[in-house]
Design an enzyme around this catalytic site. Sequence first.
Site, short mmCIF file in Angstrom:
data_model
loop_
_atom_site.label_atom_id
_atom_site.label_comp_id
_atom_site.label_asym_id
_atom_site.label_seq_id
_atom_site.Cartn_x
_atom_site.Cartn_y
_atom_site.Cartn_z
N VAL A 97 1.32 -6.25 2.09
CA VAL A 97 1.82 -4.96 2.60
C VAL A 97 0.61 -4.14 3.02
O VAL A 97 -0.27 -3.83 2.19
CB VAL A 97 2.65 -4.22 1.55
N HIS A 101 -2.30 0.31 -1.64
CA HIS A 101 -1.61 0.36 -2.93
C HIS A 101 -2.52 -0.18 -4.02
O HIS A 101 -3.28 -1.12 -3.81
CB HIS A 101 -0.28 -0.41 -2.90
N HIS A 103 -2.46 -1.90 -7.66
CA HIS A 103 -1.64 -2.61 -8.64
C HIS A 103 -2.12 -2.21 -10.04
O HIS A 103 -3.32 -2.33 -10.34
CB HIS A 103 -1.82 -4.13 -8.53
P1 AMP Z 1 -0.15 -7.07 -1.98
O1 AMP Z 1 0.17 -8.53 -2.00
O2 AMP Z 1 -1.41 -6.70 -2.70
O3 AMP Z 1 -0.10 -6.52 -0.56
O4 AMP Z 1 0.99 -6.37 -2.82
C1 AMP Z 1 2.26 -6.05 -2.30
C2 AMP Z 1 3.19 -5.99 -3.45
O5 AMP Z 1 4.37 -5.32 -3.04
C3 AMP Z 1 3.64 -7.35 -4.01
O6 AMP Z 1 3.26 -7.47 -5.38
C4 AMP Z 1 5.15 -7.34 -3.82
O7 AMP Z 1 5.84 -7.96 -4.88
C5 AMP Z 1 5.45 -5.85 -3.74
N1 AMP Z 1 6.66 -5.49 -3.01
C6 AMP Z 1 7.08 -5.95 -1.82
N2 AMP Z 1 8.23 -5.35 -1.46
C7 AMP Z 1 8.53 -4.47 -2.44
C8 AMP Z 1 9.60 -3.54 -2.65
N3 AMP Z 1 10.59 -3.38 -1.76
N4 AMP Z 1 9.60 -2.81 -3.79
C9 AMP Z 1 8.61 -2.97 -4.69
N5 AMP Z 1 7.57 -3.80 -4.54
C10 AMP Z 1 7.53 -4.56 -3.44
#
Ligand code: AMP
Length: 115
Positions: A97, A101, A103
């Site tokens: 995404v 963000h 984590h």
């Molecule tokens: P990254 O891989 O570091 O870009 O992290 C993106 C994170 O967003 C992943 O851990 C996904 O599981 C999480 N994610 C994707 N869609 C959603 C959503 N609709 N609500 C909550 N988390 C999400």
Amino acid sequence: MAEDCLFCKIFAREIPAKEVFRDEEIVAFEDIRPVAPTHVLVIPKEHIPTVHDLLPAHAPMLLRMFQVANQIADERKIDRDGYRLVMNKGPQAGQTVYHLHLHLLGGRAMAWPPG
Ligand code: AMP
Ligand code: ZN
């Protein structure tokens, strides 16, 4: 707000999320596919694609993101055992995404180096 950005939509409440914190600048919510007993994402309102796009003016907001993560760690009592704060940048790091963000991962022992 960026078009077709999942996390901009979550900030705008256009897509639902299990929110654990919200103010004018920052929202924190449960990751939809948790990889640890605590897996919370902390996002800013501003659409910043990656950690590599941060500017000096973002410093106060970035500090707030870390403070919110630390506060949630306190609430969940994972501060003593420890937790991990991660920002993935780009495909090799597993970023999926492209809206900044942080984590917050905790509640279990974690390996180092990460996979
Ligand atoms: P990254 O891989 O570091 O870009 O992290 C993106 C994170 O967003 C992943 O851990 C996904 O599981 C999480 N994610 C994707 N869609 C959603 C959503 N609709 N609500 C909550 N988390 C999400
Ligand atoms: Zn966005």
